[in-house]
Structures are given as structure tokens and as C-alpha cells.
Scaffold this active site. Sequence first.
Site, PDB file in Angstrom:
ATOM      1  N   LEU A 451       0.833  -1.201   0.000  1.00  0.00           N
ATOM      2  CA  LEU A 451       0.000   0.000   0.000  1.00  0.00           C
ATOM      3  C   LEU A 451       0.866   1.248   0.000  1.00  0.00           C
ATOM      4  O   LEU A 451       0.599   2.229  -0.694  1.00  0.00           O
ATOM      5  CB  LEU A 451      -0.893   0.022   1.245  1.00  0.00           C
ATOM      6  CG  LEU A 451      -2.207  -0.742   1.169  1.00  0.00           C
ATOM      7  CD1 LEU A 451      -2.884  -0.779   2.533  1.00  0.00           C
ATOM      8  CD2 LEU A 451      -3.125  -0.080   0.154  1.00  0.00           C
ATOM      9  N   ARG A 536     -31.557   9.268   6.337  1.00  0.00           N
ATOM     10  CA  ARG A 536     -32.649   9.856   7.123  1.00  0.00           C
ATOM     11  C   ARG A 536     -33.865   8.948   6.987  1.00  0.00           C
ATOM     12  O   ARG A 536     -33.953   8.141   6.053  1.00  0.00           O
ATOM     13  CB  ARG A 536     -33.010  11.244   6.587  1.00  0.00           C
ATOM     14  CG  ARG A 536     -32.009  12.301   6.959  1.00  0.00           C
ATOM     15  CD  ARG A 536     -32.339  13.612   6.295  1.00  0.00           C
ATOM     16  NE  ARG A 536     -33.498  14.275   6.889  1.00  0.00           N
ATOM     17  CZ  ARG A 536     -34.009  15.419   6.424  1.00  0.00           C
ATOM     18  NH1 ARG A 536     -33.489  16.000   5.375  1.00  0.00           N
ATOM     19  NH2 ARG A 536     -35.047  15.977   7.030  1.00  0.00           N
ATOM     20  N   HIS A 537     -34.793   9.086   7.896  1.00  0.00           N
ATOM     21  CA  HIS A 537     -36.078   8.397   7.769  1.00  0.00           C
ATOM     22  C   HIS A 537     -36.775   8.852   6.495  1.00  0.00           C
ATOM     23  O   HIS A 537     -36.442   9.906   5.924  1.00  0.00           O
ATOM     24  CB  HIS A 537     -36.947   8.719   8.988  1.00  0.00           C
ATOM     25  CG  HIS A 537     -37.042  10.199   9.224  1.00  0.00           C
ATOM     26  ND1 HIS A 537     -37.859  11.019   8.474  1.00  0.00           N
ATOM     27  CD2 HIS A 537     -36.379  11.010  10.082  1.00  0.00           C
ATOM     28  CE1 HIS A 537     -37.714  12.268   8.874  1.00  0.00           C
ATOM     29  NE2 HIS A 537     -36.807  12.289   9.848  1.00  0.00           N
ATOM     30  N   ASN A 543     -42.478  16.679   8.222  1.00  0.00           N
ATOM     31  CA  ASN A 543     -41.626  17.245   7.161  1.00  0.00           C
ATOM     32  C   ASN A 543     -42.507  17.938   6.128  1.00  0.00           C
ATOM     33  O   ASN A 543     -42.189  19.034   5.654  1.00  0.00           O
ATOM     34  CB  ASN A 543     -40.806  16.155   6.447  1.00  0.00           C
ATOM     35  CG  ASN A 543     -39.672  15.587   7.271  1.00  0.00           C
ATOM     36  OD1 ASN A 543     -39.269  14.442   7.082  1.00  0.00           O
ATOM     37  ND2 ASN A 543     -39.148  16.367   8.203  1.00  0.00           N
ATOM     38  N   ARG A 588     -40.676   7.845  13.223  1.00  0.00           N
ATOM     39  CA  ARG A 588     -40.388   7.969  11.801  1.00  0.00           C
ATOM     40  C   ARG A 588     -39.184   7.128  11.373  1.00  0.00           C
ATOM     41  O   ARG A 588     -39.110   6.693  10.225  1.00  0.00           O
ATOM     42  CB  ARG A 588     -40.246   9.437  11.382  1.00  0.00           C
ATOM     43  CG  ARG A 588     -39.308  10.311  12.195  1.00  0.00           C
ATOM     44  CD  ARG A 588     -39.598  11.769  11.824  1.00  0.00           C
ATOM     45  NE  ARG A 588     -38.671  12.751  12.379  1.00  0.00           N
ATOM     46  CZ  ARG A 588     -38.760  13.254  13.611  1.00  0.00           C
ATOM     47  NH1 ARG A 588     -39.684  12.821  14.450  1.00  0.00           N
ATOM     48  NH2 ARG A 588     -37.900  14.196  14.010  1.00  0.00           N
ATOM     49  N   GLU A 609     -33.434  12.935  17.035  1.00  0.00           N
ATOM     50  CA  GLU A 609     -33.162  14.224  16.393  1.00  0.00           C
ATOM     51  C   GLU A 609     -32.810  15.281  17.451  1.00  0.00           C
ATOM     52  O   GLU A 609     -33.176  15.152  18.633  1.00  0.00           O
ATOM     53  CB  GLU A 609     -34.401  14.653  15.573  1.00  0.00           C
ATOM     54  CG  GLU A 609     -34.257  15.962  14.806  1.00  0.00           C
ATOM     55  CD  GLU A 609     -33.018  16.024  13.907  1.00  0.00           C
ATOM     56  OE1 GLU A 609     -31.901  15.751  14.395  1.00  0.00           O
ATOM     57  OE2 GLU A 609     -33.156  16.397  12.731  1.00  0.00           O
ATOM     58  N   HIS A 675     -31.811  11.001  11.806  1.00  0.00           N
ATOM     59  CA  HIS A 675     -32.410  12.314  11.487  1.00  0.00           C
ATOM     60  C   HIS A 675     -31.358  13.270  10.935  1.00  0.00           C
ATOM     61  O   HIS A 675     -30.158  13.047  11.069  1.00  0.00           O
ATOM     62  CB  HIS A 675     -33.008  12.906  12.765  1.00  0.00           C
ATOM     63  CG  HIS A 675     -33.982  11.989  13.420  1.00  0.00           C
ATOM     64  ND1 HIS A 675     -35.326  12.046  13.196  1.00  0.00           N
ATOM     65  CD2 HIS A 675     -33.788  10.948  14.275  1.00  0.00           C
ATOM     66  CE1 HIS A 675     -35.928  11.098  13.906  1.00  0.00           C
ATOM     67  NE2 HIS A 675     -35.017  10.429  14.571  1.00  0.00           N
ATOM     68  N   ARG A 680     -25.917  14.749  10.160  1.00  0.00           N
ATOM     69  CA  ARG A 680     -24.903  15.767   9.846  1.00  0.00           C
ATOM     70  C   ARG A 680     -23.677  15.543  10.726  1.00  0.00           C
ATOM     71  O   ARG A 680     -22.544  15.576  10.267  1.00  0.00           O
ATOM     72  CB  ARG A 680     -25.455  17.169  10.115  1.00  0.00           C
ATOM     73  CG  ARG A 680     -26.336  17.673   9.011  1.00  0.00           C
ATOM     74  CD  ARG A 680     -26.953  19.009   9.370  1.00  0.00           C
ATOM     75  NE  ARG A 680     -27.681  19.552   8.232  1.00  0.00           N
ATOM     76  CZ  ARG A 680     -28.717  20.356   8.329  1.00  0.00           C
ATOM     77  NH1 ARG A 680     -29.167  20.744   9.521  1.00  0.00           N
ATOM     78  NH2 ARG A 680     -29.308  20.808   7.252  1.00  0.00           N
TER      79      ARG A 680
HETATM   80  N1  ADP Z   1      -2.125  -0.470  14.061  1.00  0.00           N
HETATM   81  C1  ADP Z   1      -1.795  -0.886  12.831  1.00  0.00           C
HETATM   82  N2  ADP Z   1      -0.969  -1.947  12.648  1.00  0.00           N
HETATM   83  C2  ADP Z   1      -0.646  -2.368  11.412  1.00  0.00           C
HETATM   84  N3  ADP Z   1      -1.101  -1.793  10.272  1.00  0.00           N
HETATM   85  C3  ADP Z   1      -1.914  -0.747  10.387  1.00  0.00           C
HETATM   86  C4  ADP Z   1      -2.312  -0.234  11.657  1.00  0.00           C
HETATM   87  N4  ADP Z   1      -3.137   0.812  11.472  1.00  0.00           N
HETATM   88  C5  ADP Z   1      -3.248   0.953  10.126  1.00  0.00           C
HETATM   89  N5  ADP Z   1      -2.526   0.025   9.479  1.00  0.00           N
HETATM   90  C6  ADP Z   1      -2.373  -0.177   8.026  1.00  0.00           C
HETATM   91  O1  ADP Z   1      -1.072   0.241   7.673  1.00  0.00           O
HETATM   92  C7  ADP Z   1      -1.105   0.859   6.365  1.00  0.00           C
HETATM   93  C8  ADP Z   1       0.128   1.727   6.164  1.00  0.00           C
HETATM   94  O2  ADP Z   1       0.098   2.649   7.172  1.00  0.00           O
HETATM   95  P1  ADP Z   1       0.902   4.023   7.314  1.00  0.00           P
HETATM   96  O3  ADP Z   1       0.130   4.766   8.332  1.00  0.00           O
HETATM   97  O4  ADP Z   1       1.159   4.698   6.022  1.00  0.00           O
HETATM   98  O5  ADP Z   1       2.276   3.486   7.922  1.00  0.00           O
HETATM   99  P2  ADP Z   1       3.481   4.238   8.629  1.00  0.00           P
HETATM  100  O6  ADP Z   1       3.065   5.658   8.865  1.00  0.00           O
HETATM  101  O7  ADP Z   1       3.704   3.480   9.905  1.00  0.00           O
HETATM  102  O8  ADP Z   1       4.631   4.097   7.690  1.00  0.00           O
HETATM  103  C9  ADP Z   1      -2.423   1.607   6.413  1.00  0.00           C
HETATM  104  O9  ADP Z   1      -2.910   1.847   5.116  1.00  0.00           O
HETATM  105  C10 ADP Z   1      -3.334   0.662   7.179  1.00  0.00           C
HETATM  106  O10 ADP Z   1      -3.990  -0.228   6.280  1.00  0.00           O
HETATM  107  O1  FDP Z   2     -30.787  22.119  12.460  1.00  0.00           O
HETATM  108  P1  FDP Z   2     -31.823  22.247  11.390  1.00  0.00           P
HETATM  109  O2  FDP Z   2     -31.261  22.718  10.075  1.00  0.00           O
HETATM  110  O3  FDP Z   2     -32.984  23.040  11.870  1.00  0.00           O
HETATM  111  O4  FDP Z   2     -32.251  20.719  11.057  1.00  0.00           O
HETATM  112  C1  FDP Z   2     -32.763  19.895  12.088  1.00  0.00           C
HETATM  113  C2  FDP Z   2     -34.251  19.714  11.843  1.00  0.00           C
HETATM  114  O5  FDP Z   2     -34.410  18.752  10.814  1.00  0.00           O
HETATM  115  C3  FDP Z   2     -35.698  18.085  10.974  1.00  0.00           C
HETATM  116  C4  FDP Z   2     -36.575  18.392   9.771  1.00  0.00           C
HETATM  117  O6  FDP Z   2     -36.770  19.774   9.597  1.00  0.00           O
HETATM  118  O7  FDP Z   2     -35.348  16.744  11.135  1.00  0.00           O
HETATM  119  P2  FDP Z   2     -36.272  15.435  10.824  1.00  0.00           P
HETATM  120  O8  FDP Z   2     -36.267  15.277   9.339  1.00  0.00           O
HETATM  121  O9  FDP Z   2     -35.668  14.281  11.566  1.00  0.00           O
HETATM  122  O10 FDP Z   2     -37.634  15.729  11.335  1.00  0.00           O
HETATM  123  C5  FDP Z   2     -36.270  18.689  12.286  1.00  0.00           C
HETATM  124  O11 FDP Z   2     -37.023  17.797  13.051  1.00  0.00           O
HETATM  125  C6  FDP Z   2     -35.030  19.164  13.003  1.00  0.00           C
HETATM  126  O12 FDP Z   2     -35.272  20.117  14.028  1.00  0.00           O
END
Ligand code: ADP
Ligand code: FDP
Length: 723
Positions: A451, A536-537, A543, A588, A609, A675, A680
Amino acid sequence: MGTGASKNPDSSSHGSEERDQAGGQLYVSLRMENYKLNGDIIPHVYGSVPLVGSWDSSKALSMEREYTFMWVLSFVVPPNHETLDFKFLLKPKYSSSPCIVEEGPNRQLTAGTLHGDGWSAMFKLSSDEVFEYRVLINVDRVSPFDLAASWRAYQENLQPSTVRGIPDISINSAAEAGPENGTSASLELDIEHYVVPAPATAAHSALAYAANMTETPRTLSRFGGMEVIVPELTTSSSASGMVESNSVGAFSSMLKQEGHRGLFVDRGVGSPRLVKSASAASFTADLKLYSEAKNSMPAAAGAVAAAAVADQMLGPKEDRHLAIVLVGLPARGKTFTAAKLTRYLRWLGHETKHFNVGKYRRLKHGVNQTADFFRSDNPEGLEARNEVAALAMEDMISWMQEGGQVGIFDATNSTRNRRSMLMKMAEGKCKIIFLETICNDRQIIERNIRLKVQQSPDYAEVPDFEAGYHDFKHRLENYEKVYEPVEEGSYIKMIDMVSGHGGQIQVDNISGYLPGRIVFFLVNTHLTPRPILLTRHGESRDNVRGRIGGDSVLSDTGELYAKKLANFVEKRLKNERAASIWTSTLQRTIITASPIVGFPKIQWRALEEINAGVCDGMTYEEIKKNMPEEYESRKKEKLRYRYPRGESYLDVIQRLEPVIIELERQRAPVVVVSHQAVLRALYAYFADRPLKEIPHIEIPLHTIIEIQMGVSGVQEKRYKLMD
Ligand SMILES: Nc1ncnc2c1ncn2[C@@H]1O[C@H](COP(=O)(O)OP(=O)(O)O)[C@@H](O)[C@H]1O
Ligand SMILES: O=P(O)(O)OC[C@H]1O[C@@](CO)(OP(=O)(O)O)[C@@H](O)[C@@H]1O
């Protein structure tokens, strides 16, 4: 010949006995790699039992593409399974030409032990054309909890909760499926037809080498001879708590973004309010402490904020800044672990940066250093490497002094001398914890080396893969000669944590809130490839009416989505022997998941939510009209704004932390039906989006976001099931 769980043939009978006694399931993962072939040929597996098609090639299990060159497939068998004979075969993607079965005798899995050539599979196309794939096979024992945590809980508590008459954990069997459950043929889906482009900011770390995304030297001018000059950041604190740059300079396009980021440090406008002390004098003193503390307070709520306040007010000064210094041989997952930890800590609200010494080295000395540069008896090489390490450490400490909380220092740091240099530089300025990654599994190291040669900019200009591979092996040997495992200071050692054979974490001299969280996070992460589906639901009646919150049922459109989703999940997870469906406790999401059959379902309160408090059930228009101040405050500061008697996005992130840990810990696929606000926050974790963007991320209805977790990190795919 044995492989995977039976690497050592002498211990195989003992191993299988242990497995039987320990119970659980055997998780068999197969991988095939070929760097030259394109994706028009799809490797499959078929064999003696129905699970793998009973030697009927038309029922062979298709392997899934992990990357361009790697195909994977996992399945689960009970520990006392019947002997399983199997072979790999290749099927052309676009033509009906016959499939090609691998040469040689059958591979055999007996009591969890594999027999057969574990390293390669040969396919004869014609008398003079042969394809060879590298093969990696692992058999791990996984507890039933890992396969379906919920199912075990259900069996232990045979009385499921009766909240709203719906059990917390349930499973509807496939037998119940019928047209009314939406699995009728009329709703048949070809899931690839539903793929839509992911946004430009999608999760894509699997495609980008993690080290490239790390901090760029702030004073490249120190590197002399380089055309790029980044101004020294002479900083001054403004009243708003922001740091501004007074200097000007020439930025390269690559550095513009980094430079810009350095100009504005978000000091956590949402720091918790402190209760006034009894006396005026101590109040003034508290305020002074508070205003100092405020400048390095993370943007966070709940436990993270409480811990930060305690550390700022009571802890020793150097403890306010934490340096996680990676240690380990090349290709042990240091950069990978550093990037993942950075993402997690940032998501929680800790100001965190990843400093990769390799990036500094490449910028100063170019990308074409051969293995000789890394010889311990090459004084120029050694000095050059120490110099770039010191520069990166200096940058990291300067950044901490400007308010940074956690610096992740990513290099091999594999000798005592190097570590002692770093400890001296950190004295009185930050606390160092060494994080050593150790891997003794030859197959994993081999995979990692391949890799690295594929991804690292060090080999980008080496067209011949084999030449790069040999040079990297040689570099590794140079490091091995002088490697000294950590025994000094505070440390965390991750030993064989990704091999699936029950590795371990050793910690010494670790205390405190944040180090504790870091250990907990690392214990729970692994590399088993699996998808996480976020949705989402279906559209709810609220809604449609534009009302927020509430607990309404689905609209007709929402009901149709639920059926399509079930069909999609059935198709997408058809090769998976275990998976679970997580919903919130609101109707929902539960109704949306109800047509999905055959997988355990778990209700999480944490997936509910965002709580809109006194605004629950109102439309945004009603809030604007009746509570204009609230409306304006939220518009201004959506991340930190807390609804009266409700929650803020920062609150939601805090309560989602156990969900993230559990998603990291699961080895089987998970479908999360939740939700908008919650998704998000979850999505931002996987896609590594900054906190301030979270409340504005688009999570459209009736769209599935598939997050693929794997050995190179996270990748995203989206499916839109309805127009
Ligand atoms: N704890 C771990 N032990 C062994 N391999 C790991 C571990 N964590 C991630 N890897 C794998 O090792 C690969 C190479 O890792 P990388 O972080 O580039 O190595 P390094 O920084 O040690 O040279 C990663 O793509 C991942 O698939
Ligand atoms: O933070 P905002 O942008 O208001 O979004 C969250 C809102 O999304 C909603 C829909 O407007 O979620 P949901 O679809 O789960 O009902 C609200 O219930 C919730 O308050």
C-alpha cells in the site's frame, strides 16, 4: 500449508480447540490482489456448501472491490462448521465467456484452519497466458456481540421494553417478508442505477495519502533554496479572541489554504459560562483565569468542555497541551492512526493538528531519497532527518503556544536519541505521550508495504512497482537495525491491534481525561472492511407540514421510501452474514426501518433528532415570528445555539460519541436510520468536516450515504432511491 488463523501449522489443532471452547463465530476474510488487472474481471469464490454455491459456478459469491487492485469477501461460519472446500474463480464482467477456475487442489477450511496455498491463486487463460493473484486469507474468532450486539442483549433480556409498544431490539425474519413489506418483485432495484455523485467535500481519505493532508511547514524559508515562502506568523490577539497575521508574503497555491487557516483560530465562542464566585475578589480572579482559559478552550459541550475548564483552571500549565508522538517502524500504520485520531479529536471539539515529518522531509530534500538516506551509519542522512524532525516539533510547539491543544507528531521516532531530543524540546511546554504501533503479522506488514509503495509520494516518480517495493524493504531493514521500543516516559503501545487475533493495548504512566479518551478510542478501532449506511427516515408528515421535531409517522412518499430502502438493504447486504439496523426511538425512523428483514434492529436514544426544546413542533416561520431573537441567534451561531430547554449541535455531537465508538468497533455492516441533525454530525466525523460546517451539511431525504471503512481509511458512495 496453513494460513490465516493457522499460520503456524503446529499450533492449528490447539487453535481450533481453543476456538471451540471460546464459542463465538469464525469470521473468514478473503482478499485477492493483482496490481495489473483492470476491473473487467471479477474474482468469485465457490465451494462445497450452499453458503458458497455448492460447486455451482453460477451461485459463486462475488468478491467486492476494495480498491482498484484489491478484492475482498467475508463470511461467517460456526466454530464447529463442516469442512468447507472452496476455490477462487474469475468471471468476466461484461461478457458471457466461461469463468476460469483457479489451478491446483481445493482450498479447505476445517475447524477454522485453512489448508491450501495461502499466498497466491493461479488462473490459466490459455496454454501460455497465466494470471496470478496474491491471496490473503484470515480466520478470526469474533464474539456474537461483535456480530450483533443487540441480538445478544435481546436474548439476555427476554422481556423487551414496551416503549410505544415497539421493542428496543427486534428482528423480523425473512419469512415474514411479503408484498406488503415492500420486497415484491415490482420494487426490484439495481442498486448501481441509484448511484449519484458525492459532494466535492465527500469522505475520500482512502484515495488520498493521509500524510499529504498534514500541516505544512510554516516557515519554508528556513528550508532555503525553496521557491515558496510562507510568512512568519507574527500573531496578535484581537478582542474577539482571533489571531491575526500582520505579515505579508508570497504564498504558493498549495500553501494558500494552510496559510489562511493559520490566520484564524477558532477559540471557542461557546465556552461554558462559569458560575460567579461568592466574593468580588475571587470573582475577578476567576474572570481573569477564565479569559486566559477562554483563549484555548475547545469548541465543545458537555464532558469535553467540563474537562477543558478543569484542566485550564487547575492543571499544570504544560498539561494544557498534549503531544502524541508516534513511534514505530515504517508501514506500521502510524500515519493512518495519527490521521484517524486527529479526525476524532477535532470532531469532539479539541483543537488538534497532525504534523508529519515525512512531509517536511519531502519538502526540504525532495521525494527521491533512496533507502541509503535512511541508513543509521549515513551521518548526513541522520542529520538531515533529525533536522526536519526538529523543525516539525518546533512548529508544533509554536502552534500550541498560540492555543493549539493536541499536536500529533508523526514520524518513526524509533530511537531513544530521537525521542530524548523531542522530550527536551517539549520540556515545560507540553506533555508528551508516545504512541507506538507494533505489528508482528507478516501478512499485514506485507500488505502495508505494498500500500505504501502505491500511495506514498516517495515512490510516485518510480514507475516500476517492484523497484519501489525493494527500495522500501531496504529502508525498513535500515530502521530495524536501530529500532528501540519505547520504555521511557508515558506511553501507549498498540500491539497487533489490526490483525484480528485479539491484539492488545499496553499503557504506562497515562492519566487524565483526554489521554483516557484516546486510549478508549484506540482500543475500539480496527481495519476490518465494512460499509456503514447512513440515511434519514422517509419523509414524515411533519416534514410535509414544515414542522420541526415531533414524533409523526411517515407521509405516503416516506412509506414508499421505507419499502425501497428495505429492498436496497436486502440487495446491498446480500453477501453479508451479519449486519444490524440502528434507529432512533422516534416513530419515523422505526417505521422507515420496519420493512427491512433478517437483521437485528436496535433503537438508540442517542440517535434521536436534535431536541428543539420549546420550539418542538413549530415551523421555522413560526419561530421567526414568535421568537425573533431565538431565530436570529440560531441563524448567527447554529453550531453553538442551544434551543431553550433543548439542545445545540455541540450537545448532539457529545451524545453521539458512544455511537461513533460503537460504529468503529463493529466488524459487520451497520445501517443507521436517523435524522437530519444527527446524520450531519455522524457524517462530519467520517468525512472529516470541520465542526463549524456541521449544521449546514446537506443530508437530503431518500438518499443513502454509504461509508466504506477499510485498510486505507474511509470512502463514500451515495444512492438516491427516489426523485
Ligand atoms: N495499528 C496498525 N498496525 C498495522 N497496520 C496498520 C495499523 N493501522 C493501520 N494500518 C495499516 O497500515 C497501512 C500503512 O500505514 P501508514 O500509516 O502509512 O504506515 P506508517 O506511517 O507506519 O509508515 C495503512 O494503510 C493501514 O492499512
Ligand atoms: O438544524 P436544522 O437545520 O434546523 O435541522 C434539524 C431539523 O431537521 C428536521 C426536519 O426539519 O429533522 P427530521 O427530518 O428528523 O424531522 C427537524 O425535526 C429538526 O429540528
